[in-house]
Design a protein around this motif. Structure first.
Motif, short mmCIF file in Angstrom:
data_model
loop_
_atom_site.label_atom_id
_atom_site.label_comp_id
_atom_site.label_asym_id
_atom_site.label_seq_id
_atom_site.Cartn_x
_atom_site.Cartn_y
_atom_site.Cartn_z
N THR A 362 45.72 -2.48 -12.29
CA THR A 362 45.49 -3.07 -13.61
C THR A 362 46.81 -3.54 -14.23
O THR A 362 46.82 -4.52 -14.99
CB THR A 362 44.80 -2.07 -14.56
N ALA A 363 47.92 -2.83 -13.91
CA ALA A 363 49.22 -3.28 -14.40
C ALA A 363 49.56 -4.65 -13.81
O ALA A 363 50.11 -5.52 -14.50
CB ALA A 363 50.30 -2.26 -14.04
N GLU A 364 49.22 -4.84 -12.53
CA GLU A 364 49.43 -6.15 -11.91
C GLU A 364 48.52 -7.20 -12.56
O GLU A 364 48.92 -8.36 -12.75
CB GLU A 364 49.14 -6.06 -10.41
N MET A 365 47.30 -6.79 -12.89
CA MET A 365 46.37 -7.71 -13.56
C MET A 365 46.91 -8.12 -14.93
O MET A 365 46.77 -9.28 -15.34
CB MET A 365 45.00 -7.05 -13.74
N LEU A 366 47.55 -7.18 -15.62
CA LEU A 366 48.12 -7.50 -16.94
C LEU A 366 49.20 -8.57 -16.81
O LEU A 366 49.24 -9.52 -17.60
CB LEU A 366 48.68 -6.23 -17.58
N VAL A 367 50.07 -8.40 -15.80
CA VAL A 367 51.14 -9.38 -15.58
C VAL A 367 50.55 -10.75 -15.26
O VAL A 367 50.99 -11.79 -15.79
CB VAL A 367 52.06 -8.91 -14.43
N GLU A 368 49.53 -10.77 -14.39
CA GLU A 368 48.92 -12.04 -13.99
C GLU A 368 48.16 -12.70 -15.15
O GLU A 368 48.19 -13.93 -15.31
CB GLU A 368 47.97 -11.81 -12.81
N SER A 369 47.47 -11.89 -15.96
CA SER A 369 46.74 -12.47 -17.10
C SER A 369 47.71 -13.03 -18.13
O SER A 369 47.44 -14.05 -18.78
CB SER A 369 45.82 -11.42 -17.74
N LYS A 370 48.86 -12.39 -18.27
CA LYS A 370 49.90 -12.89 -19.18
C LYS A 370 50.41 -14.25 -18.68
O LYS A 370 50.55 -15.21 -19.47
CB LYS A 370 51.05 -11.88 -19.23
N LYS A 371 50.67 -14.35 -17.37
CA LYS A 371 51.12 -15.64 -16.80
C LYS A 371 50.05 -16.71 -16.96
O LYS A 371 50.34 -17.86 -17.28
CB LYS A 371 51.44 -15.44 -15.32
N ALA A 372 48.81 -16.31 -16.74
CA ALA A 372 47.71 -17.28 -16.85
C ALA A 372 47.62 -17.84 -18.26
O ALA A 372 47.47 -19.06 -18.45
CB ALA A 372 46.39 -16.63 -16.45
N PHE A 373 47.74 -16.97 -19.27
CA PHE A 373 47.54 -17.42 -20.64
C PHE A 373 48.76 -18.14 -21.21
O PHE A 373 48.63 -19.19 -21.85
CB PHE A 373 47.17 -16.24 -21.54
N LEU A 374 49.93 -17.57 -20.98
CA LEU A 374 51.13 -18.13 -21.60
C LEU A 374 51.70 -19.31 -20.82
O LEU A 374 52.37 -20.18 -21.39
CB LEU A 374 52.21 -17.05 -21.76
N GLN A 386 40.65 -11.62 -8.29
CA GLN A 386 40.66 -10.89 -7.02
C GLN A 386 40.97 -9.41 -7.24
O GLN A 386 40.33 -8.53 -6.65
CB GLN A 386 41.70 -11.52 -6.08
N LYS A 387 41.96 -9.14 -8.08
CA LYS A 387 42.35 -7.75 -8.32
C LYS A 387 41.27 -6.98 -9.08
O LYS A 387 41.14 -5.77 -8.94
CB LYS A 387 43.68 -7.70 -9.09
N GLU A 388 40.47 -7.69 -9.87
CA GLU A 388 39.37 -7.04 -10.56
C GLU A 388 38.36 -6.48 -9.56
O GLU A 388 37.78 -5.40 -9.77
CB GLU A 388 38.69 -8.04 -11.52
N LEU A 389 38.17 -7.19 -8.46
CA LEU A 389 37.29 -6.68 -7.39
C LEU A 389 37.85 -5.40 -6.80
O LEU A 389 37.10 -4.45 -6.52
CB LEU A 389 37.13 -7.74 -6.29
N HIS A 390 39.17 -5.36 -6.60
CA HIS A 390 39.81 -4.16 -6.07
C HIS A 390 39.62 -2.98 -7.03
O HIS A 390 39.31 -1.87 -6.60
CB HIS A 390 41.32 -4.41 -5.86
N VAL A 391 39.84 -3.24 -8.31
CA VAL A 391 39.72 -2.17 -9.31
C VAL A 391 38.30 -1.63 -9.36
O VAL A 391 38.08 -0.41 -9.38
CB VAL A 391 40.15 -2.69 -10.71
N ASN A 392 37.33 -2.51 -9.33
CA ASN A 392 35.93 -2.06 -9.38
C ASN A 392 35.55 -1.26 -8.14
O ASN A 392 34.81 -0.28 -8.20
CB ASN A 392 34.99 -3.26 -9.53
#
Length: 558
Positions: A362-374, A386-392
């Motif tokens: 989820t920490a990696e997801m946070l970094v990627e979501s930040k890059k996606a938005f900003l 993709q990482k959301e699938l791993h987390v689930n």
């Protein structure tokens, strides 16, 4: 008593013995509870401390096989290295001799007293867990000796038959045959303690002359050696499907016990003389004690021999199980091991480590979501998905693993509460991933519609992401180490994040009034800020769980 009746009585007594031993072991584990963590927490780089830890753990759970399986689980999970594991296994061989010492005390006449007392405490004091656990230990202890008495009664007529006497004579005269018999017996019943108890009872039975033991100490010692080899089967089976180091740990256990047997079997008569000197008396009266002392002496001596040679043992098993490239499925669990469920304190530890790994995703997801938005990064958006699938997937595996612990009979009330708390933490970590996915979706909407925020809005969103990144990093560290000071810091950071959200909402309203931001972007801005704040709430929950002693510091792995 005909042959069928003798066989039924003998195996019925053995079944009661094993059942009683398992009951006693489960009760001891529950009574020890979280103290087991402290015992293994003694583990350091010093092999001698590892031996002591292994001996203490095995003395508590009354099973060297269980200790070895648990250690293989830790090695497979990367929480313990090979030399540490070997030192614990050396100690486990010493700890398992406690059962034989207990059997050697001739308290079979009082077996029913233990059964009655244990039954009263176990069934009529259910509201007090400690009394129930102690009652289970006493009840199991009594049943163990009831089974032992039944086996003894069955062996008396058996020993009078010429065929059985000749068989025992052949075993006593052929040490290699004795080793094979001991190894096969233990491999079949999966308990060296039970095998040695059978051996003690057999040796205490008079032969055809009615005076001497039917097998004698010299004949019993090779069988004892064989039981140490047979008990390694459980560890070898547990290592199947594990990592290379897990397989090496199991092989080391086998090499150690076979090596000890090959080293000392040549000195069997001298060992018998030494044990008889240490434990004098009429043969039939003391041979059970002599076998227990021989078991202890052999395992201590073998440990003393191999302790300085752990490095050599590591090289041997590395040659036997060479390195190879292991392709790790990123969707697979790294720490969960169903073989250690019977030791809940160990299983909880592994589940906690897997939880921390899930949080790292989820920490990696946070970094990627930040890059996606900003940065309007569409690749980062796909990475979040993709990482959301791993987390689930990890969520499902961890919940299934935690749920399985409730079906073991060794879980204490405190451990059950911890397992429930872990399930809540699983949900919190999964919610963090969901919020990251939400932000990635907002980024996709922003990219598709060509939205642009003011520099001030971007700066505020960046500040929230940065603050949340620090909180999540601290949450993972607190979960890994059970760091309560870090948990306090997370609670403080959550208050700061709440204040930040309120402040930025007000600032955004002011920008709208000043026409510095477009009204159509307001919902998107508020959604991003709110999702980050909700992640902070989840980190707060993790911190509170850590403060409630959810986790404990992992073992050295250097």
């Amino acid at each position: 008593m005909d042959g069928l009746q003798i066989a039924l009585t003998l195996f019925g007594g053995l079944a009661l013995f094993i059942y009683g031993m398992n009951l006693m072991s489960d009760g001891l584990q529950k009574a020890a509870g979280e103290k087991m963590k402290s015992i293994l927490g003694m583990l350091t780089k010093n092999p001698l401390i590892g031996v002591l830890a292994g001996a203490l753990v095995t003395a508590v759970i009354q099973s060297s096989s269980a200790t070895t399986v648990m250690v293989i689980g830790f090695v497979s999970a990367g929480l313990m290295n090979l030399p540490q594991a070997i030192s614990i296994i050396l100690g486990a061989n010493i700890g398992t001799t406690i059962t034989a010492q207990l059997v050697a005390f001739k308290i079979g006449d009082y077996a029913w007293a233990f059964v009655i007392l244990g039954f009263i405490m176990y069934f009529f004091m259910a509201k007090r867990e400690k009394f129930t656990d102690i009652g289970q230990v006493l009840f199991g202890f009594g049943v163990l000796f009831v089974g032992l008495n039944i086996m003894g009664d069955a062996m008396k007529p058996l020993s009078a038959t010429p065929e059985f006497a000749d068989l025992m004579l052949n075993v006593a005269d052929t040490p290699v045959l004795g080793v094979v018999v001991g190894a096969l017996l233990t491999a079949v019943i999966q308990s060296s303690s039970a095998s040695i108890a059978v051996l003690q009872n057999l040796a205490s039975t008079a032969g055809p002359d009615g005076i001497t033991s039917i097998i004698g100490l010299v004949g019993a010692i090779p069988i004892l050696f064989g039981t140490n080899i047979g008990t390694t089967i459980t560890a070898l089976l547990a290592s199947i499907g594990g990592t290379i180091n897990a397989k090496r740990t199991a092989i080391a256990h086998t090499v150690f016990n076979i090596g000890g047997t090959l080293l000392f079997i040549w000195f069997t008569p001298y060992i018998a003389d030494l044990i008889q000197f240490i434990t004098p008396g009429e043969e039939l009266d003391v041979i059970s004690r002599q076998i227990a002392n021989a078991h202890l002496s052999f395992n201590v001596a073998t440990t003393i021999v191999f302790l300085p040679l752990i490095g050599v043992l590591v090289k041997i098993v590395t040659k036997l199980v060479p390195d190879r490239v292991e392709i790790k499925d990123p969707m697979a669990s790294m720490y969960l091991d169903y073989n250690v469920l019977e030791q809940p304190f160990a299983a909880i530890h592994l589940a906690t480590k897997e939880l921390a790994r899930m949080a790292e995703f989820t920490a990696e997801m946070l970094v990627e979501s930040k890059k996606a938005f900003l940065s309007n990064d569409t690749t980062a958006y796909e990475n979040v998905k993709q990482k959301e699938l791993h987390v689930n997937h990890l969520r499902d595996m961890i919940i299934n693993y935690l749920s399985s612990m409730f079906f073991t009979e060794t879980v204490t009330e405190q451990q059950a509460r911890t397992i429930s708390s872990l399930m809540h933490v699983v949900a919190d970590i999964e919610h963090i991933g969901d919020n990251c996915e939400n932000i990635a979706d907002f980024a996709k909407e922003k990219i598709d519609n060509g939205y642009h925020f003011s520099d001030a809005a971007y700066a505020e969103i960046y500040q929230c992401f940065d603050h949340m990144g620090k909180m999540l990093k601290n949450s993972i560290a607190a979960l890994n180490d059970g760091n309560k000071e870090l948990a306090d810091l997370i609670l403080q950071q959550e208050d700061e994040l709440d204040a930040m959200e309120s402040e930025f909402r007000v600032k955004h309203m002011h920008r709208l009034d000043a026409n510095e931001c477009s009204p159509e972007f307001t919902v998107l801005y508020m959604d991003v800020i709110h999702n980050i704040e909700r992640m902070g709430d989840n980190c707060e929950n993790i911190a509170k769980a850590v403060k409630d002693n959810l986790s404990f510091k992992h073992f050295e792995n250097n």
